[in-house]
Structures are given as structure tokens and as C-alpha cells.
Design an enzyme around this catalytic site. Structure first.
Site, PDB file in Angstrom:
ATOM      1  N   ASN A   1       0.855  -1.171  -0.102  1.00  0.00           N
ATOM      2  CA  ASN A   1       0.069  -0.114  -0.134  1.00  0.00           C
ATOM      3  C   ASN A   1       0.932   1.291   0.027  1.00  0.00           C
ATOM      4  O   ASN A   1       2.088   1.285   0.716  1.00  0.00           O
ATOM      5  CB  ASN A   1      -1.055   0.004   1.160  1.00  0.00           C
ATOM      6  CG  ASN A   1      -0.523  -0.301   2.507  1.00  0.00           C
ATOM      7  OD1 ASN A   1       0.573  -1.022   2.725  1.00  0.00           O
ATOM      8  ND2 ASN A   1      -1.347   0.277   3.588  1.00  0.00           N
TER       9      ASN A   1
ATOM     10  N   CYS B   1     -10.425  -3.239  -4.912  1.00  0.00           N
ATOM     11  CA  CYS B   1      -9.560  -4.059  -5.057  1.00  0.00           C
ATOM     12  C   CYS B   1     -10.148  -5.430  -5.816  1.00  0.00           C
ATOM     13  O   CYS B   1      -9.735  -5.932  -6.705  1.00  0.00           O
ATOM     14  CB  CYS B   1      -8.646  -4.364  -4.244  1.00  0.00           C
ATOM     15  SG  CYS B   1      -7.614  -3.074  -3.622  1.00  0.00           S
TER      16      CYS B   1
ATOM     17  N   GLU C   1      -3.162  -4.625  -3.196  1.00  0.00           N
ATOM     18  CA  GLU C   1      -3.260  -5.302  -4.447  1.00  0.00           C
ATOM     19  C   GLU C   1      -3.544  -4.655  -5.740  1.00  0.00           C
ATOM     20  O   GLU C   1      -2.982  -5.304  -6.691  1.00  0.00           O
ATOM     21  CB  GLU C   1      -4.762  -6.021  -4.119  1.00  0.00           C
ATOM     22  CG  GLU C   1      -4.992  -6.744  -3.021  1.00  0.00           C
ATOM     23  CD  GLU C   1      -5.237  -5.839  -1.453  1.00  0.00           C
ATOM     24  OE1 GLU C   1      -4.683  -4.768  -1.507  1.00  0.00           O
ATOM     25  OE2 GLU C   1      -6.013  -6.490  -0.593  1.00  0.00           O
TER      26      GLU C   1
HETATM   27  N1  THU Z   1      -5.157  -1.777   2.273  1.00  0.00           N
HETATM   28  C1  THU Z   1      -4.631  -2.427   1.396  1.00  0.00           C
HETATM   29  O1  THU Z   1      -3.594  -1.880   1.078  1.00  0.00           O
HETATM   30  N2  THU Z   1      -5.251  -3.575   1.259  1.00  0.00           N
HETATM   31  C2  THU Z   1      -6.275  -3.999   1.753  1.00  0.00           C
HETATM   32  O2  THU Z   1      -6.689  -5.263   1.426  1.00  0.00           O
HETATM   33  C3  THU Z   1      -6.934  -3.243   2.814  1.00  0.00           C
HETATM   34  C4  THU Z   1      -6.572  -1.902   2.882  1.00  0.00           C
HETATM   35  C5  THU Z   1      -4.387  -0.316   2.876  1.00  0.00           C
HETATM   36  C6  THU Z   1      -5.033   0.818   2.508  1.00  0.00           C
HETATM   37  C7  THU Z   1      -4.588   1.736   3.422  1.00  0.00           C
HETATM   38  O3  THU Z   1      -3.398   2.131   3.095  1.00  0.00           O
HETATM   39  C8  THU Z   1      -4.636   0.752   4.595  1.00  0.00           C
HETATM   40  O4  THU Z   1      -4.461  -0.296   4.174  1.00  0.00           O
HETATM   41  C9  THU Z   1      -5.585   1.203   5.993  1.00  0.00           C
HETATM   42  O5  THU Z   1      -6.754   1.107   5.249  1.00  0.00           O
END
Ligand code: THU
Length: 128
Positions: free
Chosen positions: A41, A88, A54
Site C-alpha cells: 500500500n 481491489c 493489491e
Molecule cells: N489496504 C490495502 O492495501 N489492502 C487491503 O486489502 C486493505 C487496506 C490499505 C489501504 C490503506 O493504506 C491501509 O491499508 C488502511 O486502510
């Protein structure tokens, strides 16, 4: 026995740019040739421009020419395993179809779901 896809997602998670939430996520996407495309992320001070791990993995893979995928792994540090968000799921459906989604935490707990079960009745190009 270790799974290279999970190991790749664990390693990618360590690159997360998550200074606003401190919630680090890693993803790894295996293409049909066995290549692994990773993502983490990437947050932003505007919050809304944040990209999930993702989608970073999917867009990296697509931008490098990969078009068919076998499975995706998602790693986060939660006891109840973290599933992909709605955005996602839609992006995974667009590019990967009904692949297995392997959820993992830092203690080695895993659960696998078919994307179709996480995104029932998806909208896609078949409606256009
Ligand atoms: N996030 C992801 O990268 N993937 C997920 O499946 C759930 C949420 C990230 C987005 C943000 O940077 C942080 O987690 C909190 O929501």
C-alpha cells in the site's frame, strides 16, 4: 512448507508507505508463467489517493505485459485475516477473473477464497 507467493507478499509488505494508518499490507500476484508481481500500500496525505497493495501489484503486472494470472496473496498483521477492499476486488476481477485469493497474517495463518465468492455478481465487460 513455505510458499514463494506468500514469502513475496510478506517481503513486499515491508515496503509499505503507510505513514498515516500504520497499517502495512503486502500483495503478490502469480502470473500464468509463474512470475510473481508484488505490491504494497502507498498512502498519501490527501488520504483518498491512497493505493492498496493489491491494486499496486495488479497495475505493476499489467504494465509489464502480464495478462493471465493464477492466484494472489494478501498479507497484513491482523488476527482476523484482512481481505481486499471493494475497489481491489473489482480490479482483481477485471484482470484476473475468478482466481484464488490467499489471505495471510504474520503468524502463518492462511485462508483461501475464490474471488467470485468475495465479489458475487460482478460488473464487467460482459455487460457492455
Ligand atoms: N489496504 C490495502 O492495501 N489492502 C487491503 O486489502 C486493505 C487496506 C490499505 C489501504 C490503506 O493504506 C491501509 O491499508 C488502511 O486502510
Amino acid at each position: 512448507m513455505s510458499d514463494p507467493l506468500i514469502d513475496a507478499a510478506l517481503a513486499a509488505r515491508l515496503n509499505a508507505y503507510a505513514k498515516f494508518s500504520n497499517f502495512l499490507v503486502g500483495a503478490a500476484l502469480e502470473d500464468i508463467d509463474g512470475r510473481i508481481h508484488t505490491g504494497c500500500n502507498v498512502e498519501n496525505a490527501t488520504y483518498g489517493l491512497t493505493l492498496c497493495a493489491e491494486r499496486v501489484a495488479v497495475f505493476k503486472a499489467i504494465s509489464e505485459g502480464a495478462r493471465k494470472f493464477r492466484r494472489v496473496a494478501v498479507v497484513a498483521d491482523t488476527e482476523t485475516l484482512t481481505p481486499p477492499c471493494g475497489a481491489c476486488r473489482q480490479i482483481l476481477w477485471e484482470f484476473c477473473g475468478d482466481i484464488p485469493v490467499v489471505l495471510v497474517n504474520l503468524h502463518g495463518k492462511t485462508e483461501t477464497y475464490q474471488l467470485k465468492d468475495l465479489l458475487p455478481k460482478p460488473f464487467d465487460a460482459s455487460y457492455l
